[in-house]
Design an enzyme around this catalytic site. Structure first.
Site, mmCIF file in Angstrom:
data_model
loop_
_atom_site.group_PDB
_atom_site.id
_atom_site.type_symbol
_atom_site.label_atom_id
_atom_site.label_comp_id
_atom_site.label_asym_id
_atom_site.label_seq_id
_atom_site.Cartn_x
_atom_site.Cartn_y
_atom_site.Cartn_z
ATOM 1 N N SER A 1 17.484 4.165 -37.792
ATOM 2 C CA SER A 1 17.987 3.917 -39.141
ATOM 3 C C SER A 1 17.093 4.669 -40.126
ATOM 4 O O SER A 1 15.927 4.971 -39.822
ATOM 5 C CB SER A 1 17.956 2.414 -39.455
ATOM 6 O OG SER A 1 18.159 2.163 -40.833
ATOM 7 N N TYR B 1 12.582 -5.175 -39.534
ATOM 8 C CA TYR B 1 13.631 -4.194 -39.229
ATOM 9 C C TYR B 1 13.083 -2.780 -39.347
ATOM 10 O O TYR B 1 13.302 -1.937 -38.456
ATOM 11 C CB TYR B 1 14.812 -4.398 -40.176
ATOM 12 C CG TYR B 1 16.000 -3.503 -39.885
ATOM 13 C CD1 TYR B 1 16.796 -3.728 -38.768
ATOM 14 C CD2 TYR B 1 16.323 -2.441 -40.728
ATOM 15 C CE1 TYR B 1 17.897 -2.928 -38.496
ATOM 16 C CE2 TYR B 1 17.418 -1.626 -40.462
ATOM 17 C CZ TYR B 1 18.194 -1.865 -39.352
ATOM 18 O OH TYR B 1 19.281 -1.061 -39.074
#
Length: 277
Positions: free
Chosen positions: A146, A159
């Site tokens: 990501s 995350y």
């Protein structure tokens, strides 16, 4: 979609029953590839397999239940594909989850949960399938990370860390495996239309609501992101960055003085702050 190389015939995708994994499976099915998807949702998995089969009736499409936190699940699939298809050409480690919250609020158990899936799930996939790639002398590992792994999104430390580790892992494996004829790509998309918020854990309900809004308002669909990934894999790109704005912000982080980058970044993420009631 671009024409795939002659070596791209057999594809395995974790988290392939929904979102980006499903979109990737459809792209490869349309190209006539044999596709095996794995997921923890058997209902979605079988439904997706049937849709894939309708796309390419003469090509074998498979669904297998697999939890990426269990190495044995992936090993069983690797052994089956090696016997059934004679190997594999593209491995896509796509399964992932999200977690958000301030550093002082997030439980260590939530850190362990996300790292076990987002990082170690990818490690397990690479570990299990690399021997097949080495034996056949070629293969391509695609790890879905990501832009959060390249940037520093506030209140998403776990995350960010999980995805940054996938970026580091991918770069390491690219150097480690290149002499064996194995390519490695890491994919770092920004927000796009997917269902990541379904399994998201958060200490603040407003953060989950915000994430859902950001994902749904993404400029690219999962299908468009998948198309960019397939093209990047064909070109053997090390970094596949589907979103131009995200790539520009990453370049700014790398080359601008820290103070200037911080100001630019804060402006770009100010919309992510939940509004107070």
């Amino acid at each position: 979609m671009s024409t795939l190389s002659s070596k791209t015939k057999r594809v395995f995708i974790t988290g392939g029953a929904s979102g980006l994994g499903r979109a990737l499976a459809f792209h490869y099915a349309h190209a006539g590839c044999q596709v095996c998807i794995a997921d923890v949702s058997d209902a979605r998995g079988e439904e997706t397999r049937q849709e894939l089969q309708r796309i390419s009736p003469s090509t074998e499409m498979l669904y297998r239940h697999a939890d990426v936190t269990h190495e044995e699940d992936l090993q069983i699939i690797a052994d089956e594909l090696n016997q059934r298809w004679g190997g594999l050409d593209v491995l896509i480690n796509n399964a992932g989850v999200a977690q958000a919250g301030a550093i002082e609020d997030v439980l260590l158990s939530d850190w362990e949960w996300i790292l076990n899936i987002n990082l170690l799930g990818v490690v397990r996939g690479c570990k299990v399938f690399t021997p097949i790639f080495k034996r056949q002398g070629h293969g391509h590992i695609v790890n879905i990370a990501s832009m959060a792994g390249l940037l520093d999104v506030p209140r998403m430390a776990s995350y960010n860390v999980s995805k940054a580790a996938v970026v580091a892992l991918s770069g390491t494996l690219e150097q480690e495996l290149m002499d064996a004829g194995i390519h490695v790509s890491v994919v770092c998309p920004s927000f796009f239309q997917t269902n990541l918020e379904e399994t998201m854990r958060t200490t603040d309900p407003s953060l989950k609501k915000m994430m859902g809004k950001l994902l749904s308002s993404g400029k690219l669909s999962a299908e468009q992101v998948a198309e960019k990934i397939v093209l990047g894999v064909e070109k053997h790109e090390s970094y596949i960055l589907p979103h131009i704005a995200g790539e520009r912000l990453w370049l700014a982080k790398r080359y601008l003085p820290q103070r200037l980058y911080s100001k630019l970044f804060q402006r770009s993420v100010s919309r992510m702050k939940p509004r107070k009631n």
